[in-house]
Write a protein that holds these residues in place. Sequence first.
Motif, PDB file in Angstrom:
ATOM      1  N   UNK A 158      20.283 -19.042 -70.592  1.00 27.20           N
ATOM      2  CA  UNK A 158      19.792 -20.419 -70.704  1.00 27.20           C
ATOM      3  C   UNK A 158      20.859 -21.330 -71.298  1.00 27.20           C
ATOM      4  N   UNK A 159      21.533 -20.849 -72.345  1.00 27.17           N
ATOM      5  CA  UNK A 159      22.575 -21.640 -72.986  1.00 27.17           C
ATOM      6  C   UNK A 159      23.727 -21.903 -72.021  1.00 27.17           C
ATOM      7  N   UNK A 164      26.583 -25.854 -68.657  1.00 26.40           N
ATOM      8  CA  UNK A 164      27.158 -26.150 -67.346  1.00 26.40           C
ATOM      9  C   UNK A 164      26.537 -27.393 -66.713  1.00 26.40           C
ATOM     10  N   UNK A 165      25.252 -27.615 -66.965  1.00 21.55           N
ATOM     11  CA  UNK A 165      24.532 -28.668 -66.237  1.00 21.55           C
ATOM     12  C   UNK A 165      24.085 -29.851 -67.091  1.00 21.55           C
ATOM     13  N   UNK A 166      23.867 -29.634 -68.405  1.00 22.99           N
ATOM     14  CA  UNK A 166      23.297 -30.695 -69.237  1.00 22.99           C
ATOM     15  C   UNK A 166      24.013 -30.843 -70.576  1.00 22.99           C
ATOM     16  N   UNK A 167      25.291 -30.549 -70.606  1.00 20.76           N
ATOM     17  CA  UNK A 167      25.985 -30.509 -71.896  1.00 20.76           C
ATOM     18  C   UNK A 167      26.008 -31.860 -72.620  1.00 20.76           C
ATOM     19  N   UNK A 168      25.919 -32.963 -71.857  1.00 20.22           N
ATOM     20  CA  UNK A 168      25.932 -34.281 -72.501  1.00 20.22           C
ATOM     21  C   UNK A 168      24.641 -34.579 -73.259  1.00 20.22           C
ATOM     22  N   UNK A 169      23.608 -33.806 -72.987  1.00 26.88           N
ATOM     23  CA  UNK A 169      22.317 -34.035 -73.642  1.00 26.88           C
ATOM     24  C   UNK A 169      22.160 -33.194 -74.906  1.00 26.88           C
ATOM     25  N   UNK A 170      23.153 -32.358 -75.204  1.00 28.05           N
ATOM     26  CA  UNK A 170      23.060 -31.442 -76.346  1.00 28.05           C
ATOM     27  C   UNK A 170      24.356 -31.458 -77.154  1.00 28.05           C
ATOM     28  N   UNK A 210      20.021 -30.441 -80.601  1.00 29.17           N
ATOM     29  CA  UNK A 210      21.023 -29.771 -81.439  1.00 29.17           C
ATOM     30  C   UNK A 210      20.814 -28.260 -81.327  1.00 29.17           C
ATOM     31  N   UNK A 211      21.852 -27.551 -80.890  1.00 28.00           N
ATOM     32  CA  UNK A 211      21.796 -26.097 -80.754  1.00 28.00           C
ATOM     33  C   UNK A 211      22.691 -25.483 -81.820  1.00 28.00           C
ATOM     34  N   UNK A 238      20.701 -20.199 -80.982  1.00 29.11           N
ATOM     35  CA  UNK A 238      21.246 -19.140 -80.134  1.00 29.11           C
ATOM     36  C   UNK A 238      22.006 -18.151 -81.013  1.00 29.11           C
ATOM     37  N   UNK A 239      22.281 -16.990 -80.451  1.00 24.27           N
ATOM     38  CA  UNK A 239      22.952 -15.918 -81.191  1.00 24.27           C
ATOM     39  C   UNK A 239      24.267 -15.566 -80.501  1.00 24.27           C
TER      40      UNK A 239
END
Length: 255
Positions: A158-159, A164-170, A210-211, A238-239
């Motif tokens: 998922x990360x 790859x697809x939504x990095x600007x949102x996180x 925020x991840x 995430x780990x």
Amino acid sequence: MKSITRFIGSSVLSLLTLLLLLAAAMPVFAADADFKTVSSEVLRDMLEEKRVFTLVDARTNDEYQVAHLVNAISIPDKEFDKNIALLPRDKGALIVFYCNGVKCGKSKKVAAKAREAGYTNLTVYADGFPVWEEKGYPIVAGPEYAKKIETTKFTPAQLKQILAEKKDAYVLVDVRDEFEFAEGHIEGAINIPAETFAAKSGVLPKGKGIIVYCNSGGRSYSAYRKLMKLAYPSIFQSILAEWKEAGFPVVKSKL
């Protein structure tokens, strides 16, 4: 000549009108001015030295019940009128307000209401509860303080897809120590060590997800809890060990 006189008279009148408008506006500007602030260390010393002042927790009652600074009283923004009697009778007495950090506006809102009520010696502890707690300074903890929370986790797959697809949102945050980050981190991550996470969280936008991640979950869990207290609306965990086990790459950087 008469036209010149009329022109001058009109100009003077316009200037006087402008000055009157500015004078009328000045109290508004003064009311919007920022309050004096106090650092964590100075506030700690004030409490240790038993200086006479009133400490106001401007967060919600629920947050206050979970944990608050020693000697603080609870006056949430929406309950100010009901609790104004808790403030000192002396309108010149020192009052310090705090909430959940630099991006939390509750302390200034309550301080503004106190100013409207006639109080004049007002200070804001801008770092707020999360930084105070992070520094290990004294708090009063309620029975819910140590209650374990369930984090929202992203699997490695998922990360990877999000990056790859939504990095600007996180914003991806590695909460390990600086040397660990340099030895290998997920590409695109920024480094904010867990030990100073609340103090340095001001760089994180509340409008993005925020991840947080670390090696095995302990430090990112701590950062996750701090983000909750800082009122970030979209938080994930995430780990790194799982990321590596899935065969996904890490990148190195220089210290």
